[in-house]
Design a protein around this motif. Structure first.
Motif, short mmCIF file in Angstrom:
data_model
loop_
_atom_site.label_atom_id
_atom_site.label_comp_id
_atom_site.label_asym_id
_atom_site.label_seq_id
_atom_site.Cartn_x
_atom_site.Cartn_y
_atom_site.Cartn_z
N PRO A 41 49.95 32.55 45.37
CA PRO A 41 48.62 32.69 44.75
C PRO A 41 47.62 33.40 45.64
CG PRO A 41 49.06 30.40 45.34
CD PRO A 41 50.35 31.13 45.48
N TRP A 42 47.65 33.14 46.95
CA TRP A 42 46.69 33.79 47.84
C TRP A 42 46.92 35.30 47.91
CZ3 TRP A 42 50.12 29.98 49.31
CH2 TRP A 42 51.21 30.35 50.11
N ASP A 43 48.18 35.73 47.89
CA ASP A 43 48.46 37.16 47.91
C ASP A 43 48.01 37.84 46.62
OD1 ASP A 43 49.59 37.10 50.45
OD2 ASP A 43 51.60 36.69 49.70
N ARG A 44 48.28 37.19 45.50
CA ARG A 44 47.91 37.79 44.21
C ARG A 44 46.40 37.81 44.02
NH1 ARG A 44 52.91 35.18 40.75
NH2 ARG A 44 51.61 33.31 40.82
N LEU A 45 45.72 36.78 44.51
CA LEU A 45 44.25 36.76 44.42
C LEU A 45 43.65 37.87 45.28
CD1 LEU A 45 43.82 32.90 44.55
CD2 LEU A 45 42.87 34.34 42.74
N ASP A 46 44.14 38.02 46.49
CA ASP A 46 43.61 39.05 47.39
C ASP A 46 43.87 40.45 46.86
OD1 ASP A 46 42.73 37.07 49.04
OD2 ASP A 46 44.24 37.36 50.60
N ALA A 47 44.98 40.60 46.14
CA ALA A 47 45.33 41.91 45.59
C ALA A 47 44.59 42.20 44.29
CB ALA A 47 46.84 41.99 45.36
N GLY A 48 43.82 41.21 43.79
CA GLY A 48 43.09 41.41 42.55
C GLY A 48 43.97 41.35 41.31
N ARG A 49 45.16 40.75 41.45
CA ARG A 49 46.09 40.63 40.32
C ARG A 49 46.57 39.19 40.17
NH1 ARG A 49 47.91 45.27 42.96
NH2 ARG A 49 49.69 44.13 43.83
N PRO A 50 45.63 38.24 40.04
CA PRO A 50 46.04 36.83 39.96
C PRO A 50 46.66 36.49 38.61
CG PRO A 50 43.69 36.99 39.62
CD PRO A 50 44.16 38.38 39.99
N CYS A 51 47.56 35.54 38.64
CA CYS A 51 48.08 34.95 37.41
C CYS A 51 47.10 33.85 36.98
CB CYS A 51 49.46 34.35 37.65
SG CYS A 51 50.72 35.59 38.08
N PRO A 52 47.13 33.44 35.72
CA PRO A 52 46.18 32.43 35.24
C PRO A 52 46.14 31.17 36.09
CG PRO A 52 47.26 33.45 33.37
CD PRO A 52 47.95 33.99 34.59
N LEU A 53 47.31 30.66 36.50
CA LEU A 53 47.35 29.42 37.27
C LEU A 53 46.88 29.59 38.71
CD1 LEU A 53 50.68 27.87 35.96
CD2 LEU A 53 48.36 27.08 35.49
N ASP A 54 46.83 30.83 39.19
CA ASP A 54 46.35 31.07 40.55
C ASP A 54 44.89 30.67 40.72
OD1 ASP A 54 48.86 32.06 41.05
OD2 ASP A 54 48.26 34.17 40.96
N HIS A 55 44.13 30.71 39.63
CA HIS A 55 42.73 30.31 39.69
C HIS A 55 42.59 28.81 39.95
CE1 HIS A 55 41.25 34.25 38.55
NE2 HIS A 55 42.13 34.29 37.57
N THR A 56 43.57 28.03 39.49
CA THR A 56 43.59 26.60 39.80
C THR A 56 43.78 26.40 41.30
OG1 THR A 56 44.51 26.07 37.63
CG2 THR A 56 44.76 24.41 39.36
N TRP A 57 44.72 27.14 41.88
CA TRP A 57 44.96 27.05 43.32
C TRP A 57 43.71 27.47 44.10
CZ3 TRP A 57 44.65 30.30 47.42
CH2 TRP A 57 45.24 29.86 48.62
N LYS A 58 43.01 28.47 43.63
CA LYS A 58 41.84 29.00 44.32
C LYS A 58 40.78 27.93 44.55
CE LYS A 58 38.88 32.01 45.95
NZ LYS A 58 39.03 32.48 47.36
#
Length: 371
Positions: A320-337
């Motif tokens: 999730p941290w890699d996808r968030l930093d890349a600006g391409r998060p999956c929906p559940l990555d926002h929960t992790w954030k």
């Protein structure tokens, strides 16, 4: 020493290391401090790590996954009914010993700065204990020596620790981990974990394994149940039974055979399947909603499985941290954030972790709240 003084020293040490560039660790905010509520068992004076009331959690710790570890720790404390009873055992490669960074000291300072009251110990793990046994895998990350450190938990943790919950660094708890800790392990079981019997178990091993008359189905004959896949990122391990059964040596024997015959493709998982599939004490699937990181090649987005959720696991290539930093998060990555303590270059003014109030019910799948 007073808690405030200890906190100041830990923070000063961490800031010094960060400013000097030693260890090149990312920066993290200080998490909220959580205390026991009513009904929590009082600590036994002088017992330390041997206190019978503790819940023991084991994780690996390194710079690459430290951001995930910090979020995992924060989530476990946040949802614990008795957070002061959690004792964390971290296995880390000592970078100072082999010329790499960071070392155990730097990792210890980072943890103490973000979690001043955290009860923990860090155990240096010697990579050379396993390097010669590791074979090539489908993903380079699965070949890292620290990925095999879970095999050595019973050797590294104090003998007075009867069991431990092993967790990968890419997990997030949304329930009280004591419920998992209290899983009953019958006399015949060494490991408890969620099982996934619908998975194609045969695909975890090569054709050479299944065609060998001394291997294949013969390996799993006589077990309590038919062998099923389980994920080693969430396990309750009886450390005393592990030691008495010499399971570390037995895992190493399978790894040595793998070097000779290539009987599986994935990293540290198959030896656990070879030893424990069909013998695992099954745990409710809510405790390992895994696969959120996609497969081992593409790391594409995946939804939660049906049913309630107590622990989310971003196993697979996508973190999730890699996808968030890349600006391409999956929906559940926002929960992790919402549990991310990382302070980016543009967030120097951040002083504390995000509050739980900022994570509204709309940000989580409805299944998470099906307690």
């Amino acid at each position: 020493m007073a808690a405030t003084a200890m906190r100041a020293l830990a923070l000063a040490a961490f800031l010094f290391l960060a400013a000097s560039g030693v260890g090149a660790l990312p920066r993290f905010a200080e998490a909220p401090e959580y205390r026991n509520g009513e009904g929590c068992q009082a600590a036994v004076a002088g017992a330390g790590v041997c206190d019978p009331g503790l819940v023991h959690i084991a994780m690996t710790l390194d710079a690459h996954y430290l951001r995930g570890s910090m979020a995992a720790i924060y989530s476990l404390l946040k949802h614990a009914s008795c957070p002061e009873s959690l004792f964390f055992h971290f296995l880390a490669a000592d970078g100072a010993a082999n010329g790499a960074a960071p070392g155990v000291g730097e990792l210890r300072s980072a943890l103490a700065a973000s979690f001043p009251s955290l009860r923990f110990e860090i155990y240096p793990f010697r990579a050379d204990a396993v390097t010669g046994l590791i074979s090539a895998s489908v993903r380079a990350a699965l070949e890292a020596p620290l990925n095999y450190a879970r095999n050595y938990l019973a050797d590294l943790l104090p003998k007075c620790v009867p069991r431990a919950i092993y967790l990968d660094s890419d997990v997030l708890a949304v329930d009280d981990v004591r419920r998992l800790w209290e899983t009953r392990l019958p006399a015949a079981a060494v490991v408890a974990a969620p099982e996934y019997c619908h998975a194609n178990f045969s695909r975890y091993f090569t054709d050479a394994f299944w065609s060998d008359p001394d291997l294949g189905p013969r390996v799993f004959a006589g077990r309590r149940r038919a062998p099923c896949y389980f994920n080693t990122g969430v396990m309750v391990i009886d450390l005393r039974r592990w030691r008495s059964g010499n399971y570390r040596q037995r895992i190493e024997q399978w790894m040595e055979l793998q070097k000779e015959k290539r009987i599986y493709e994935l990293g540290s998982l198959p030896p656990f399947l070879l030893l424990f599939a069909g013998e695992v004490e099954a745990v409710d699937h809510r405790w390992n909603q895994h696969g959120l990181g996609g497969d081992n090649v593409l790391g594409s987005c995946r939804p939660l499985h049906k049913g309630p959720v107590s622990l989310m696991h971003w196993s697979g290539k996508g973190k999730p941290w890699d996808r968030l930093d890349a600006g391409r998060p999956c929906p559940l990555d926002h929960t992790w954030k919402s549990y991310d303590l990382y302070i980016g270059d543009g967030d120097a003014s951040q002083a504390s972790a995000p509050s739980w109030a900022s994570l509204s019910s709309s940000a989580l799948p409805a299944a998470v709240f099906s307690w």
